[in-house]
Write a protein that holds these residues in place. Structure first.
Motif, PDB file in Angstrom:
ATOM      1  N   TYR A   1       0.663  -1.128   0.050  1.00  0.00           N
ATOM      2  CA  TYR A   1      -0.143  -0.033   0.050  1.00  0.00           C
ATOM      3  C   TYR A   1       0.885   1.428  -0.010  1.00  0.00           C
ATOM      4  CZ  TYR A   1      -4.409  -2.637   0.771  1.00  0.00           C
ATOM      5  OH  TYR A   1      -5.352  -3.619   0.902  1.00  0.00           O
TER       6      TYR A   1
ATOM      7  N   ARG B   1     -11.707   4.026   3.377  1.00  0.00           N
ATOM      8  CA  ARG B   1     -12.965   3.102   2.948  1.00  0.00           C
ATOM      9  C   ARG B   1     -13.894   3.350   3.817  1.00  0.00           C
ATOM     10  NH1 ARG B   1      -8.152  -1.262   2.661  1.00  0.00           N
ATOM     11  NH2 ARG B   1      -8.082  -1.264   0.509  1.00  0.00           N
TER      12      ARG B   1
ATOM     13  N   ARG C   1     -11.519   7.187  -6.152  1.00  0.00           N
ATOM     14  CA  ARG C   1     -10.735   6.383  -7.026  1.00  0.00           C
ATOM     15  C   ARG C   1      -9.542   5.753  -6.258  1.00  0.00           C
ATOM     16  NH1 ARG C   1     -10.514  10.210 -10.049  1.00  0.00           N
ATOM     17  NH2 ARG C   1      -8.716  11.383  -9.345  1.00  0.00           N
TER      18      ARG C   1
ATOM     19  N   SER D   1     -11.174   2.506  -4.489  1.00  0.00           N
ATOM     20  CA  SER D   1     -11.334   1.378  -5.686  1.00  0.00           C
ATOM     21  C   SER D   1     -10.041   0.662  -5.947  1.00  0.00           C
ATOM     22  CB  SER D   1     -12.052   2.315  -6.754  1.00  0.00           C
ATOM     23  OG  SER D   1     -12.259   1.234  -7.621  1.00  0.00           O
ATOM     24  N   LEU D   2      -8.993   1.381  -6.398  1.00  0.00           N
ATOM     25  CA  LEU D   2      -8.023   0.796  -6.487  1.00  0.00           C
ATOM     26  C   LEU D   2      -7.337   0.038  -5.595  1.00  0.00           C
ATOM     27  CD1 LEU D   2      -6.337   3.761  -8.571  1.00  0.00           C
ATOM     28  CD2 LEU D   2      -7.288   1.561  -9.702  1.00  0.00           C
ATOM     29  N   SER D   3      -7.368   0.539  -4.291  1.00  0.00           N
ATOM     30  CA  SER D   3      -6.535  -0.100  -3.202  1.00  0.00           C
ATOM     31  C   SER D   3      -7.449  -1.283  -2.817  1.00  0.00           C
ATOM     32  CB  SER D   3      -6.457   0.847  -2.030  1.00  0.00           C
ATOM     33  OG  SER D   3      -7.754   1.280  -1.447  1.00  0.00           O
ATOM     34  N   ASP D   4      -8.869  -1.153  -3.167  1.00  0.00           N
ATOM     35  CA  ASP D   4      -9.791  -2.620  -2.642  1.00  0.00           C
ATOM     36  C   ASP D   4      -9.248  -3.593  -3.763  1.00  0.00           C
ATOM     37  OD1 ASP D   4     -11.095  -1.173  -0.716  1.00  0.00           O
ATOM     38  OD2 ASP D   4     -12.949  -1.022  -2.046  1.00  0.00           O
ATOM     39  N   ALA D   5      -8.983  -3.421  -4.847  1.00  0.00           N
ATOM     40  CA  ALA D   5      -8.507  -4.401  -5.863  1.00  0.00           C
ATOM     41  C   ALA D   5      -7.283  -4.864  -5.541  1.00  0.00           C
ATOM     42  CB  ALA D   5      -8.393  -3.790  -7.378  1.00  0.00           C
ATOM     43  N   VAL D   6      -6.351  -4.057  -5.069  1.00  0.00           N
ATOM     44  CA  VAL D   6      -5.019  -4.644  -4.526  1.00  0.00           C
ATOM     45  C   VAL D   6      -5.168  -5.417  -3.338  1.00  0.00           C
ATOM     46  CG1 VAL D   6      -2.828  -3.687  -3.568  1.00  0.00           C
ATOM     47  CG2 VAL D   6      -3.704  -2.558  -5.603  1.00  0.00           C
TER      48      VAL D   6
ATOM     49  N   GLU E   1      -7.785  -6.859  -2.037  1.00  0.00           N
ATOM     50  CA  GLU E   1      -8.504  -8.416  -2.409  1.00  0.00           C
ATOM     51  C   GLU E   1      -7.484  -9.329  -3.115  1.00  0.00           C
ATOM     52  OE1 GLU E   1     -11.923  -7.377  -5.038  1.00  0.00           O
ATOM     53  OE2 GLU E   1     -12.836  -6.352  -3.264  1.00  0.00           O
ATOM     54  N   SER E   2      -6.445  -8.729  -3.975  1.00  0.00           N
ATOM     55  CA  SER E   2      -5.491  -9.574  -4.451  1.00  0.00           C
ATOM     56  C   SER E   2      -4.439 -10.130  -3.429  1.00  0.00           C
ATOM     57  CB  SER E   2      -4.745  -8.836  -5.435  1.00  0.00           C
ATOM     58  OG  SER E   2      -3.693  -9.629  -5.807  1.00  0.00           O
TER      59      SER E   2
ATOM     60  N   GLN F   1      -6.229 -12.626  -1.114  1.00  0.00           N
ATOM     61  CA  GLN F   1      -6.190 -14.017  -1.598  1.00  0.00           C
ATOM     62  C   GLN F   1      -4.807 -14.573  -1.656  1.00  0.00           C
ATOM     63  OE1 GLN F   1      -7.597 -13.372  -5.588  1.00  0.00           O
ATOM     64  NE2 GLN F   1      -9.735 -13.239  -5.115  1.00  0.00           N
TER      65      GLN F   1
END
Length: 169
Positions: free
Chosen positions: A39, A54, A113, A116-121, A123-124, A127
């Motif tokens: 991050y 968030r 924005r 949104s971008l940090s959520d994708a990172v 979640e990855s 996982q």
């Protein structure tokens, strides 16, 4: 006793390291340390700052008190984090229309924005962090955590109100 990577029990050198609270803290600390590396590189923000962003995105117009309750971040630290998010133009602050002693916090388009971008990172990363578990283990892990949190909150609520009710009841 702790469990080795091979799934076998092993005796720890320190008795305190067998406590569940220590082991959960160790897990949390390692997960946050790893997430902060990513991050900070990607967004120049850490896990807690993104948690605040968030929360503001999820509840536009939230007050600091509401954020403190939802993020579990101490008041002074939260205040510094909000000020930093405002300085970075990720959040804007507006005097509460019903009480001028309080501010409402709103995400900016840049804040939305970044969220949104940090959520994708995030979640990855999650996982990857949980990839050692099977899908059934992940579901069970989440179920157990939810059950323990619910019971501990229930017990704390009853302790505050003076009602009987303890963890495990």
């Amino acid at each position: 006793m702790a469990i080795s990577e091979e799934g076998k029990e092993r005796k720890d050198e320190s008795a305190f390291s067998s406590y569940l609270t220590f082991r959960l803290d160790l897990l949390k600390t390692e997960m946050i340390r790893n997430a902060n590396l990513v991050y900070r590189r990607e967004f120049d923000l850490d896990v807690r700052a993104l948690r605040v962003l968030r929360a503001i995105c999820d509840a536009p117009g939230a007050t600091a008190t509401e954020l403190r309750e939802s993020t579990l971040i101490e008041k002074t630290l939260l205040s510094k984090m909000v000020a930093d998010l405002v300085d970075r133009k990720l959040v804007r602050r507006r005097i509460h229309p019903d009480d001028a002693r309080h501010y409402q916090l709103w995400p900016t388009s840049s804040g939305e924005r970044t969220r949104s971008l940090s959520d994708a990172v995030g979640e990855s990363m999650e996982q990857r962090m949980l990839s050692t578990l099977s899908d059934a283990e992940k579901r069970e892990f989440r179920r157990i955590i939810d059950k323990l949190v619910a019971e501990l909150r229930h017990a704390a609520k009853h302790q505050k109100s003076g009602s009987p009710g303890t963890a495990g009841s």
